[in-house]
Scaffold this motif. Structure first.
Motif, PDB file in Angstrom:
ATOM      1  N   ARG A  75       0.832  -1.211   0.000  1.00 31.77           N
ATOM      2  CA  ARG A  75       0.000   0.000   0.000  1.00 31.77           C
ATOM      3  C   ARG A  75       0.865   1.259   0.000  1.00 31.77           C
ATOM      4  O   ARG A  75       0.555   2.234  -0.681  1.00 31.77           O
ATOM      5  CB  ARG A  75      -0.934  -0.034   1.211  1.00 31.77           C
ATOM      6  N   ASP A  76       1.935   1.224   0.757  1.00 25.19           N
ATOM      7  CA  ASP A  76       2.850   2.365   0.813  1.00 25.19           C
ATOM      8  C   ASP A  76       3.479   2.611  -0.554  1.00 25.19           C
ATOM      9  O   ASP A  76       3.533   3.739  -1.042  1.00 25.19           O
ATOM     10  CB  ASP A  76       3.935   2.079   1.861  1.00 25.19           C
ATOM     11  N   VAL A  78       2.376   1.644  -3.519  1.00 23.37           N
ATOM     12  CA  VAL A  78       1.365   2.103  -4.483  1.00 23.37           C
ATOM     13  C   VAL A  78       1.069   3.585  -4.276  1.00 23.37           C
ATOM     14  O   VAL A  78       1.017   4.362  -5.232  1.00 23.37           O
ATOM     15  CB  VAL A  78       0.072   1.263  -4.356  1.00 23.37           C
ATOM     16  N   SER A  79       0.903   3.999  -3.022  1.00 18.22           N
ATOM     17  CA  SER A  79       0.570   5.407  -2.766  1.00 18.22           C
ATOM     18  C   SER A  79       1.712   6.335  -3.164  1.00 18.22           C
ATOM     19  O   SER A  79       1.486   7.459  -3.589  1.00 18.22           O
ATOM     20  CB  SER A  79       0.207   5.617  -1.295  1.00 18.22           C
ATOM     21  N   LEU A  80       2.944   5.862  -3.052  1.00 21.34           N
ATOM     22  CA  LEU A  80       4.093   6.682  -3.436  1.00 21.34           C
ATOM     23  C   LEU A  80       4.310   6.696  -4.945  1.00 21.34           C
ATOM     24  O   LEU A  80       4.799   7.680  -5.494  1.00 21.34           O
ATOM     25  CB  LEU A  80       5.370   6.145  -2.770  1.00 21.34           C
ATOM     26  N   ASP A  83       0.544   8.456  -9.675  1.00 20.31           N
ATOM     27  CA  ASP A  83       0.046   9.827  -9.670  1.00 20.31           C
ATOM     28  C   ASP A  83      -1.481   9.777  -9.824  1.00 20.31           C
ATOM     29  O   ASP A  83      -2.073   8.718  -9.988  1.00 20.31           O
ATOM     30  CB  ASP A  83       0.695  10.677 -10.772  1.00 20.31           C
ATOM     31  N   GLU A  84      -2.126  10.925  -9.760  1.00 20.38           N
ATOM     32  CA  GLU A  84      -3.590  10.977  -9.751  1.00 20.38           C
ATOM     33  C   GLU A  84      -4.197  10.349 -11.000  1.00 20.38           C
ATOM     34  O   GLU A  84      -5.195   9.643 -10.940  1.00 20.38           O
ATOM     35  CB  GLU A  84      -4.050  12.430  -9.607  1.00 20.38           C
ATOM     36  N   VAL A  87      -4.099   6.566 -10.719  1.00 22.12           N
ATOM     37  CA  VAL A  87      -5.097   6.094  -9.759  1.00 22.12           C
ATOM     38  C   VAL A  87      -6.456   6.024 -10.438  1.00 22.12           C
ATOM     39  O   VAL A  87      -7.184   5.031 -10.323  1.00 22.12           O
ATOM     40  CB  VAL A  87      -5.146   6.996  -8.511  1.00 22.12           C
ATOM     41  N   MET A 109     -11.994   0.759  -2.823  1.00 25.67           N
ATOM     42  CA  MET A 109     -10.766   0.903  -3.599  1.00 25.67           C
ATOM     43  C   MET A 109     -10.349  -0.459  -4.171  1.00 25.67           C
ATOM     44  O   MET A 109     -10.347  -1.458  -3.466  1.00 25.67           O
ATOM     45  CB  MET A 109      -9.654   1.440  -2.692  1.00 25.67           C
ATOM     46  N   LEU A 113      -4.898  -1.141  -6.009  1.00 26.46           N
ATOM     47  CA  LEU A 113      -4.480   0.048  -5.271  1.00 26.46           C
ATOM     48  C   LEU A 113      -4.332  -0.227  -3.777  1.00 26.46           C
ATOM     49  O   LEU A 113      -4.182   0.699  -2.987  1.00 26.46           O
ATOM     50  CB  LEU A 113      -5.487   1.181  -5.479  1.00 26.46           C
ATOM     51  N   SER A 164       9.934   0.922  -2.166  1.00 28.85           N
ATOM     52  CA  SER A 164       9.358   1.963  -1.315  1.00 28.85           C
ATOM     53  C   SER A 164      10.424   2.972  -0.890  1.00 28.85           C
ATOM     54  O   SER A 164      10.195   4.184  -0.923  1.00 28.85           O
ATOM     55  CB  SER A 164       8.701   1.324  -0.087  1.00 28.85           C
TER      56      SER A 164
END
Length: 199
Positions: A75-76, A78-80, A83-84, A87, A109, A113, A164
């Protein structure tokens, strides 16, 4: 088999989807097709279960602990890394690869993601799913060849930890030097102007 495709030269291309883990005990024949005696390893269901508690019950303490680390790192990462726009594209896609995508909750979600379905994967399936997201075929094969669930999760965790860390460092540099990309473009564009000034 998932798909049969007849070629013009008389050959038939066969696409198969593995549903269980096995190891080759003995090669019986290599021609006309490879035939082996195998040992099947039952690692439980290969799809998201009804709830996270059921998924955890199918793993041991070590596997569940590693699986928690892998989920958090996934999750970390993917979030890093997204970009928008990416997503939005992943949400529109439905969020999965292969059969795993169809199990995602419609209003939540997507699993790609790091959505809730990720928690409903057994430790064994989690290792396979996250490894399937790797870009490197060689790295995927390394994970597949490891004999135990704990070893596969450990390898996936190490790869995600490296990715990461890299993404965090990249983001920190961008935050520290927000105009760095603009400056490089400006220098390239202005190089010709500098020459005119020297003339």
């Amino acid at each position: 088999c998932d798909d049969l495709d007849a070629a013009d030269d008389g050959r038939t291309l066969v696409l198969c989807h593995g549903e269980c883990r096995m190891s080759v005990v003995e090669v019986i024949a290599e021609s006309p097709v490879l035939t082996c005696r195998v040992r099947v390893t039952d690692e439980g269901p290969m799809y998201p279960l009804d709830d996270a508690d059921t998924a955890r019950a199918l793993g041991g303490d070590m596997e569940n602990s590693l699986a928690d680390e892998v989920r958090n790192l996934y999750r970390d990462t993917v979030s890093l890394g997204l970009d928008e726009k990416e997503v939005k594209r992943a949400r529109a896609y439905g969020g999965g690869t292969g059969s795993l995508g169809s199990y995602d909750d419609d209003d939540e979600m997507p699993m790609i993601l790091g959505g809730p379905a990720l928690d409903r994967l057994t430790p064994a399936t989690l290792a396979y799913y996250v490894a399937s997201r790797f870009d490197s075929v060689d790295e995927k094969l390394v994970v597949l060849e490891l004999p135990t669930v704990a070893e596969r999760l450990g390898r996936v965790r190490d790869v995600l930890g490296g990715v990461s860390g890299y993404l965090r460092a990249e983001r920190a540099l961008k935050d520290a030097f927000p105009d760095a990309d603009k400056g490089e473009k400006g220098e390239g564009d202005g190089g010709g102007g500098g020459d005119d000034d020297d003339n």
